[in-house]
Scaffold this motif. Structure first.
Motif, PDB file in Angstrom:
ATOM      1  N   TRP A 160      43.577  37.424  28.613  1.00  0.00           N
ATOM      2  CA  TRP A 160      43.308  36.206  29.377  1.00  0.00           C
ATOM      3  C   TRP A 160      42.756  35.105  28.493  1.00  0.00           C
ATOM      4  O   TRP A 160      43.140  33.939  28.632  1.00  0.00           O
ATOM      5  N   LEU A 161      41.855  35.457  27.601  1.00  0.00           N
ATOM      6  CA  LEU A 161      41.230  34.439  26.768  1.00  0.00           C
ATOM      7  C   LEU A 161      42.060  34.089  25.545  1.00  0.00           C
ATOM      8  O   LEU A 161      42.132  32.927  25.143  1.00  0.00           O
ATOM      9  N   CYS A 162      42.673  35.094  24.938  1.00  0.00           N
ATOM     10  CA  CYS A 162      43.257  34.916  23.608  1.00  0.00           C
ATOM     11  C   CYS A 162      44.782  34.850  23.603  1.00  0.00           C
ATOM     12  O   CYS A 162      45.372  34.490  22.581  1.00  0.00           O
ATOM     13  N   GLY A 163      45.440  35.226  24.695  1.00  0.00           N
ATOM     14  CA  GLY A 163      46.899  35.215  24.717  1.00  0.00           C
ATOM     15  C   GLY A 163      47.488  36.525  24.228  1.00  0.00           C
ATOM     16  O   GLY A 163      46.796  37.380  23.659  1.00  0.00           O
ATOM     17  N   LEU A 164      48.790  36.676  24.433  1.00  0.00           N
ATOM     18  CA  LEU A 164      49.464  37.948  24.189  1.00  0.00           C
ATOM     19  C   LEU A 164      49.346  38.434  22.749  1.00  0.00           C
ATOM     20  O   LEU A 164      48.894  39.550  22.497  1.00  0.00           O
ATOM     21  N   HIS A 224      36.993  28.944  37.801  1.00  0.00           N
ATOM     22  CA  HIS A 224      37.084  30.371  38.110  1.00  0.00           C
ATOM     23  C   HIS A 224      38.149  30.659  39.162  1.00  0.00           C
ATOM     24  O   HIS A 224      38.918  31.620  39.034  1.00  0.00           O
ATOM     25  N   ARG A 225      38.195  29.851  40.205  1.00  0.00           N
ATOM     26  CA  ARG A 225      39.176  30.111  41.262  1.00  0.00           C
ATOM     27  C   ARG A 225      40.598  29.954  40.743  1.00  0.00           C
ATOM     28  O   ARG A 225      41.500  30.707  41.142  1.00  0.00           O
ATOM     29  N   ALA A 226      40.806  29.002  39.844  1.00  0.00           N
ATOM     30  CA  ALA A 226      42.141  28.846  39.260  1.00  0.00           C
ATOM     31  C   ALA A 226      42.533  30.086  38.480  1.00  0.00           C
ATOM     32  O   ALA A 226      43.668  30.579  38.583  1.00  0.00           O
ATOM     33  N   MET A 227      41.595  30.639  37.706  1.00  0.00           N
ATOM     34  CA  MET A 227      41.880  31.852  36.951  1.00  0.00           C
ATOM     35  C   MET A 227      42.116  33.036  37.891  1.00  0.00           C
ATOM     36  O   MET A 227      42.997  33.875  37.649  1.00  0.00           O
ATOM     37  N   GLU A 228      41.359  33.088  38.972  1.00  0.00           N
ATOM     38  CA  GLU A 228      41.524  34.183  39.926  1.00  0.00           C
ATOM     39  C   GLU A 228      42.867  34.120  40.636  1.00  0.00           C
ATOM     40  O   GLU A 228      43.498  35.153  40.900  1.00  0.00           O
ATOM     41  N   LEU A 229      43.317  32.896  40.950  1.00  0.00           N
ATOM     42  CA  LEU A 229      44.625  32.753  41.588  1.00  0.00           C
ATOM     43  C   LEU A 229      45.751  33.204  40.662  1.00  0.00           C
ATOM     44  O   LEU A 229      46.802  33.648  41.124  1.00  0.00           O
ATOM     45  N   MET A 230      45.514  33.116  39.360  1.00  0.00           N
ATOM     46  CA  MET A 230      46.493  33.618  38.394  1.00  0.00           C
ATOM     47  C   MET A 230      46.351  35.128  38.168  1.00  0.00           C
ATOM     48  O   MET A 230      47.124  35.704  37.417  1.00  0.00           O
ATOM     49  N   GLY A 231      45.342  35.740  38.805  1.00  0.00           N
ATOM     50  CA  GLY A 231      45.227  37.191  38.769  1.00  0.00           C
ATOM     51  C   GLY A 231      44.163  37.767  37.876  1.00  0.00           C
ATOM     52  O   GLY A 231      44.103  38.983  37.693  1.00  0.00           O
ATOM     53  N   ILE A 236      41.498  42.424  35.522  1.00  0.00           N
ATOM     54  CA  ILE A 236      40.361  43.044  34.846  1.00  0.00           C
ATOM     55  C   ILE A 236      39.916  44.292  35.589  1.00  0.00           C
ATOM     56  O   ILE A 236      39.565  45.316  34.973  1.00  0.00           O
ATOM     57  N   ARG A 237      39.986  44.271  36.909  1.00  0.00           N
ATOM     58  CA  ARG A 237      39.656  45.483  37.672  1.00  0.00           C
ATOM     59  C   ARG A 237      40.683  46.592  37.387  1.00  0.00           C
ATOM     60  O   ARG A 237      40.320  47.764  37.268  1.00  0.00           O
TER      61      ARG A 237
END
Length: 281
Positions: A160-164, A224-231, A236-237
């Motif tokens: 999520w932070l660093c990319g593939l 945060h909500r934008a990141m959560e909408l992207m999954g 992470i869970r």
């Protein structure tokens, strides 16, 4: 400026208010490279949550005393119960518990800044990434060496932070990256010379503190909500469950057995072939 004491400190967590509306928490186990025992984690969560309801605090800084931020979880018995907070038990309890802890910081109303110098490894890197902003020393060393013989992270933030590609390289080698590389790949916001890190982080905290909390918490949530909408939260869970599964592999079981006998020897054997961390000549 002389720092004032903002809340009760302890032997393992120093708390002060170095500037108006700024609360600073310093992990204080330098002789253990600020290894994250459950006792230390409990004090960190309690202090951050106390700051979140303190009307005089607008932002918190989290840093480490001594030569590093944190070398990770305390594998020499420090992760045994009691835990800082309740998480449903059963298989995979530890990884779920770690993820819940990261989200406890994530969900605070007030911003939290990680100030990273020296080693920032394994659980230490997970703690840093749970914060809203991350500033690092240029020569900091950030990595997740447990991927070599134990498991992927409890809190799998890397993709999520660093990319593939950067995330895959870190996962497949366990190698550390320095502060400049951490900024380039997206782990951190900015890097500074180690001697300037304290002053630069405090200056940024003072800028963040200029915005009222009732506005700032909405600013945090919008990202945060934008990141959560992207999954992000679901991913992470899911990663926590994969980490729990990895702990059942023969390699992981053998490594933990060696660590239980002798932590230093067990970790050195893990890293010997790579010639880094404890084994770097």
């Amino acid at each position: 400026m002389t720092a004032s004491i903002g809340a009760p400190s302890s032997d393992i967590l120093i708390i002060d208010d170095p500037a108006p509306h700024v609360r600073r928490l310093t992990l204080n186990r330098p002789e253990k490279r600020n290894a994250l025992s459950n006792a230390l984690r409990a004090e960190v969560f309690a202090a951050l949550e106390a700051a979140d309801v303190d009307p005089d605090v607008q932002v918190s800084i989290l840093r480490g005393a001594g030569p590093c931020f944190s070398a990770g979880y305390d594998l020499a018995g420090g992760t045994a119960p009691p835990y800082p907070f309740h998480t449903a038990g059963g298989v995979g309890h530890w990884s779920r518990h770690v993820v819940e802890g990261c989200f406890r910081i994530w969900d605070l109303a007030k911003p939290v800044i990680a100030q990273v110098h020296g080693w920032c490894l394994a659980g230490g890197s997970e703690l840093a990434t749970a914060c809203d902003l991350v500033y690092v020393a240029e020569d900091a060393q950030i990595g997740y060496p447990p991927v070599r013989m134990m498991s992927p992270p409890d809190n799998q933030f890397h993709a999520w932070l660093c990319g593939l590609r950067p995330a895959m390289e870190m996962m497949l080698t366990g190698d550390a990256i320095d502060g400049l590389e951490a900024v380039r790949v997206g782990f951190a916001n900015r890097a500074f010379p180690a001697a300037d890190l304290d002053a630069q982080v405090l200056a940024m905290a003072e800028r963040v503190a200029k915005i009222p909390t009732e506005v700032q918490q909405m600013n945090k949530r919008s990202v945060h909500r934008a990141m959560e909408l992207m999954g992000l939260r679901a991913a992470i869970r899911a990663g926590a469950e994969i980490q729990a599964l990895a702990l059942t592999t023969p390699s992981s079981r053998e490594t933990f057995a060696a660590i239980r006998k002798n932590v230093t020897k067990g970790l050195s054997e893990r890293d010997q072939a790579f010639g880094d961390y404890r084994t770097k000549s």
